[in-house]
Scaffold this motif. Structure first.
Motif, PDB file in Angstrom:
ATOM      1  N   SER A  38       0.300   0.399  -4.412  1.00 49.58           N
ATOM      2  CA  SER A  38       0.022  -0.869  -5.085  1.00 49.58           C
ATOM      3  C   SER A  38       0.369  -2.009  -4.134  1.00 49.58           C
ATOM      4  CB  SER A  38       0.840  -0.984  -6.375  1.00 49.58           C
ATOM      5  OG  SER A  38       0.420  -2.056  -7.166  1.00 49.58           O
ATOM      6  N   GLU A  39      -0.580  -2.873  -3.887  1.00 47.97           N
ATOM      7  CA  GLU A  39      -0.419  -3.918  -2.874  1.00 47.97           C
ATOM      8  C   GLU A  39       0.386  -5.101  -3.398  1.00 47.97           C
ATOM      9  OE1 GLU A  39      -3.232  -6.663   0.064  1.00 47.97           O
ATOM     10  OE2 GLU A  39      -4.088  -5.734  -1.730  1.00 47.97           O
ATOM     11  N   PRO A  40       1.321  -5.632  -2.606  1.00 47.28           N
ATOM     12  CA  PRO A  40       1.973  -6.888  -2.982  1.00 47.28           C
ATOM     13  C   PRO A  40       0.937  -8.008  -3.065  1.00 47.28           C
ATOM     14  CG  PRO A  40       3.114  -5.817  -1.148  1.00 47.28           C
ATOM     15  CD  PRO A  40       1.829  -5.097  -1.328  1.00 47.28           C
ATOM     16  N   THR A  41       1.138  -8.920  -3.998  1.00 48.32           N
ATOM     17  CA  THR A  41       0.159  -9.993  -4.196  1.00 48.32           C
ATOM     18  C   THR A  41       0.569 -11.304  -3.543  1.00 48.32           C
ATOM     19  OG1 THR A  41       1.171 -10.563  -6.320  1.00 48.32           O
ATOM     20  CG2 THR A  41      -0.660  -8.995  -6.361  1.00 48.32           C
ATOM     21  N   ALA A  42       1.745 -11.375  -2.960  1.00 50.25           N
ATOM     22  CA  ALA A  42       2.192 -12.617  -2.322  1.00 50.25           C
ATOM     23  C   ALA A  42       3.446 -12.361  -1.500  1.00 50.25           C
ATOM     24  CB  ALA A  42       2.475 -13.697  -3.364  1.00 50.25           C
ATOM     25  N   ASN A 388      -5.832  -0.677 -13.332  1.00 55.48           N
ATOM     26  CA  ASN A 388      -6.314   0.574 -12.743  1.00 55.48           C
ATOM     27  C   ASN A 388      -5.750   0.791 -11.346  1.00 55.48           C
ATOM     28  OD1 ASN A 388      -7.778  -1.237 -11.190  1.00 55.48           O
ATOM     29  ND2 ASN A 388      -9.747  -0.792 -12.173  1.00 55.48           N
ATOM     30  N   ASP A 389      -4.756  -0.051 -10.982  1.00 52.86           N
ATOM     31  CA  ASP A 389      -4.211   0.046  -9.626  1.00 52.86           C
ATOM     32  C   ASP A 389      -2.735  -0.330  -9.567  1.00 52.86           C
ATOM     33  OD1 ASP A 389      -4.431  -2.658 -10.139  1.00 52.86           O
ATOM     34  OD2 ASP A 389      -5.487  -3.161  -8.280  1.00 52.86           O
ATOM     35  N   ARG A 390      -2.030  -0.172 -10.680  1.00 54.51           N
ATOM     36  CA  ARG A 390      -0.623  -0.577 -10.677  1.00 54.51           C
ATOM     37  C   ARG A 390       0.316   0.585 -10.949  1.00 54.51           C
ATOM     38  NH1 ARG A 390       3.412  -0.585  -9.579  1.00 54.51           N
ATOM     39  NH2 ARG A 390       5.218  -1.819 -10.161  1.00 54.51           N
ATOM     40  N   TYR A 391       0.142   1.303 -12.055  1.00 52.32           N
ATOM     41  CA  TYR A 391       1.052   2.376 -12.425  1.00 52.32           C
ATOM     42  C   TYR A 391       0.402   3.727 -12.132  1.00 52.32           C
ATOM     43  CZ  TYR A 391       2.706  -1.726 -14.880  1.00 52.32           C
ATOM     44  OH  TYR A 391       3.100  -3.009 -15.160  1.00 52.32           O
ATOM     45  N   ILE A 392       1.205   4.760 -12.077  1.00 52.77           N
ATOM     46  CA  ILE A 392       0.681   6.084 -11.750  1.00 52.77           C
ATOM     47  C   ILE A 392      -0.295   6.520 -12.840  1.00 52.77           C
ATOM     48  CG2 ILE A 392       1.270   8.496 -11.323  1.00 52.77           C
ATOM     49  CD1 ILE A 392       4.025   7.532 -10.372  1.00 52.77           C
ATOM     50  N   ASN A 393      -1.558   6.734 -12.451  1.00 54.55           N
ATOM     51  CA  ASN A 393      -2.614   7.189 -13.363  1.00 54.55           C
ATOM     52  C   ASN A 393      -2.816   6.241 -14.545  1.00 54.55           C
ATOM     53  OD1 ASN A 393      -2.969   9.522 -11.780  1.00 54.55           O
ATOM     54  ND2 ASN A 393      -1.430  10.649 -12.939  1.00 54.55           N
ATOM     55  N   ALA A 416     -10.398  -1.445 -18.139  1.00 56.29           N
ATOM     56  CA  ALA A 416      -9.509  -1.300 -16.979  1.00 56.29           C
ATOM     57  C   ALA A 416      -9.901  -2.297 -15.903  1.00 56.29           C
ATOM     58  CB  ALA A 416      -9.581   0.121 -16.425  1.00 56.29           C
ATOM     59  N   MET A 417      -8.914  -2.884 -15.272  1.00 55.44           N
ATOM     60  CA  MET A 417      -9.173  -3.917 -14.267  1.00 55.44           C
ATOM     61  C   MET A 417      -8.057  -3.920 -13.233  1.00 55.44           C
ATOM     62  SD  MET A 417      -8.209  -7.067 -16.832  1.00 55.44           S
ATOM     63  CE  MET A 417      -8.789  -6.080 -18.233  1.00 55.44           C
ATOM     64  N   THR A 418      -8.310  -4.577 -12.109  1.00 59.53           N
ATOM     65  CA  THR A 418      -7.278  -4.693 -11.089  1.00 59.53           C
ATOM     66  C   THR A 418      -6.136  -5.564 -11.608  1.00 59.53           C
ATOM     67  OG1 THR A 418      -8.249  -6.657 -10.073  1.00 59.53           O
ATOM     68  CG2 THR A 418      -9.013  -4.525  -9.267  1.00 59.53           C
ATOM     69  N   ARG A 419      -4.964  -5.337 -11.083  1.00 57.28           N
ATOM     70  CA  ARG A 419      -3.789  -6.069 -11.576  1.00 57.28           C
ATOM     71  C   ARG A 419      -3.863  -7.560 -11.276  1.00 57.28           C
ATOM     72  NH1 ARG A 419      -0.284  -5.763  -6.955  1.00 57.28           N
ATOM     73  NH2 ARG A 419      -1.522  -4.790  -5.347  1.00 57.28           N
ATOM     74  N   PRO A 424      -2.530 -12.122 -14.920  1.00 57.59           N
ATOM     75  CA  PRO A 424      -2.733 -13.493 -15.426  1.00 57.59           C
ATOM     76  C   PRO A 424      -3.365 -13.528 -16.809  1.00 57.59           C
ATOM     77  CG  PRO A 424      -3.395 -13.337 -13.121  1.00 57.59           C
ATOM     78  CD  PRO A 424      -3.161 -11.944 -13.596  1.00 57.59           C
ATOM     79  N   ARG A 425      -4.288 -12.613 -17.095  1.00 61.24           N
ATOM     80  CA  ARG A 425      -4.915 -12.577 -18.425  1.00 61.24           C
ATOM     81  C   ARG A 425      -3.910 -12.174 -19.492  1.00 61.24           C
ATOM     82  NH1 ARG A 425     -10.394  -9.413 -18.940  1.00 61.24           N
ATOM     83  NH2 ARG A 425     -10.144 -10.354 -21.011  1.00 61.24           N
TER      84      ARG A 425
END
Length: 543
Positions: A38-42, A388-393, A416-419, A424-425
């Protein structure tokens, strides 16, 4: 409980290494390359209170205190501290510390940092302001002393301050810095925003590494801070590369492209353990995966019933949702046993948790009966919102939960969406049933309860993530009292009662506790953490 994850039966705080023998020379001491799931966002340490962000910024910035791999509290930029038994805390700062540009670290930097968390217009969901909003005053009687007086007793202040990374006051124009938020704290120029850190301009910290570059989607490159007060790290450079798919992460490890990877797929662990070129670290974590339900609004955006009401306002419907979910099957089939069922929001054996982890049963027949009693025998429409890209499965789990809900008559689907879109939503309360994953920052039960379940207070110190609008006066009385109770025994009892109360309302549906899993090249050691932070400081060349 799956035997594959029997680590939980012993202790959630025990760090366990399952490794093949280490081979000297398997990793290069000059550089370390890590593949992140999971990529850092900032780079901004106050932007978003999110595990990937907090882990990455821990390389560059530090707090007054720090947490070890079992979330024990230790001195960091503060060499010592004491509390007067009530509201007053005195922190003595460490000598000989400089920021990465050579500027000396002083009490002024601490005061500035606390102000900045309250003047941070680009923060997501008021991240870290929930800590500093509790301060009545912050004083710096000299360059090496900080005195914090809280508005109410705060027994866990030293724990919480490990999460607030200290910035240099030199990054802004200012006169004398004071904790006077209404008058801008003495800052005369613009307050820094997230982009000022992402481009490296203001990324000045006291930590063991310095930022070399940050390219969204490509990764973060760090350089060793040669003047770090804690001594030199073994890695001259560290690369943190986002690889959200488990398959490419493993392929990169096997090919020698990465030295360390996060969250290898559970199905691949046997293959890795059978190869003496690699080692595995498995650490039980405090991260609970759960769903938060919109219980406040009479009409909810993604919960639609024929009668026009929000069915999630009925506790029978919420209990039915819990009863419809087969947690054991999710753990066995999707997590391959690398998780433990959750019956509350903190594993048993930790401060304020219940003596025995409750078991939330799987009973679809009982779920159908409750739905009929609530007037929803024909079900209703419900969308599960998830990353769909933050927690395991995470997205696969949502699909499984939706299938279970469909089996009891609830017409459920998944969005499902990217974090980067999701968080923010969620903060804007756009969802009806939303996934969450929470690690106890303080290592005890109040962390979840005060942040997610408490009715928000005016100061912003409680209820900051209560997006579902949950409100229970009996619970609020318990949690508001608990967080100000200095006596540990009394506080633990209050937290246990608060947990029992909130669980009866089913406004939050816990599923399981994740494990932290890492795979690495032989020739190095890696110590996993219960907070799931992936740190270069946890990796060492084998001796």
């Amino acid at each position: 409980m799956s035997p594959k994850y029997k680590l939980f039966a012993a202790s959630l705080l025990a760090t366990t290494l399952l490794s093949t023998p280490f081979l000297a020379g398997g990793a290069h001491a000059q550089g370390l390359k890590i593949a992140l799931s999971s990529e850092p966002t900032a780079i901004d340490p106050h932007y978003h209170d999110l595990t990937p962000n907090n882990a990455m910024t821990s390389h560059i910035f530090e707090g007054l205190t720090r947490q070890d791999e079992k979330q024990g509290i230790h001195p960091a930029l503060a060499a010592s501290w004491e509390n007067d038994g009530k509201n007053r805390w005195t922190f003595k700062l460490r000598d000989g510390v400089t920021f990465s540009d050579g500027t000396p670290f002083t009490a002024e930097d601490v005061v500035f940092t606390f102000c900045r968390t309250l003047k941070n217009e680009t923060a997501i969901a008021g991240s870290f302001a929930d800590v500093t909003a509790s301060f009545a005053s912050v004083e710096a009687p000299d360059a090496k002393t900080v005195v914090i007086t809280t508005k109410a007793p705060e027994p866990l202040l030293a724990n919480f301050l490990s999460t607030v990374r200290i910035l240099s006051a030199s990054i802004v124009k200012h006169d004398k810095i004071t904790f006077d938020v209404a008058n801008n704290c003495g800052v005369t120029g613009p307050w820094p925003v997230v982009g000022d850190f992402n481009d490296g301009k203001l990324a000045l910290g006291t930590g063991p590494y310095k930022l070399k570059s940050y390219v969204r989607g490509t990764g973060v490159t760090l350089e060793r801070n040669e003047t770090y007060w804690g001594g030199k790290e073994p890695w001259e450079t560290v690369q943190l590369v986002p690889v959200p798919n488990a398959g490419p992460r493993l392929a990169g490890l096997l090919a020698g492209d990465y030295d360390l990877i996060e969250n290898p797929a559970a199905r691949d662990l046997g293959r890795i353990k059978g190869d003496n070129r690699f080692g595995i670290a498995i650490t039980p974590s405090t991260r609970v995966i759960y769903y938060q339900l919109d219980v406040a609004r009479e009409q909810s955006p993604f919960a639609k019933a024929a009668n026009g009401k929000n069915p999630l306002q009925d506790v029978r419907v919420r209990e039915a949702i819990s009863l419809a979910i087969d947690r054991k099957a999710i753990i066995d089939r999707l997590m391959d046993g690398m998780a433990a069922q959750a019956g509350e929001f903190l594993p048993s054996g930790m401060f304020g948790s219940l003596p025995t982890q409750p078991v939330l049963r799987y009973d679809p027949a009982a779920a159908k009966k409750l739905l009929a009693e609530a007037g929803y025998a024909d079900g209703f429409q419900l969308t599960l919102s998830t990353t769909n890209d933050r927690y395991i499965n995470d997205s696969q789990i949502a699909q499984a939960v939706a299938q279970y809900l469909n089996q009891v008559g609830i017409k459920a689907d998944v969005d499902a969406m990217t974090r980067t879109l999701y968080f923010p939503r969620r903060a804007k309360k756009e969802f009806s049933m939303s996934v969450g994953g929470w690690t106890s920052a303080s290592g005890e039960a109040s962390s979840f309860l005060r942040q997610w379940a408490a009715t928000p207070n005016a100061a912003g110190t409680l209820g900051g993530s209560n997006y579902g609008g949950y409100k229970n006066e009996a619970f609020d009385k318990l949690i508001y009292t608990a967080v100000e109770t200095m006596d540990d025994k009394q506080r633990a009892t209050l937290l246990q009662e608060a947990t029992k109360t909130v669980m009866k309302d089913y406004a939050f549906i816990p599923l399981h506790f994740e494990a932290g899993v890492w795979a690495h090249k032989a020739g190095m050691t890696f110590t996993g953490r219960s907070d799931q932070f992936t740190l270069a400081m946890s990796a060492r060349p084998a001796q």
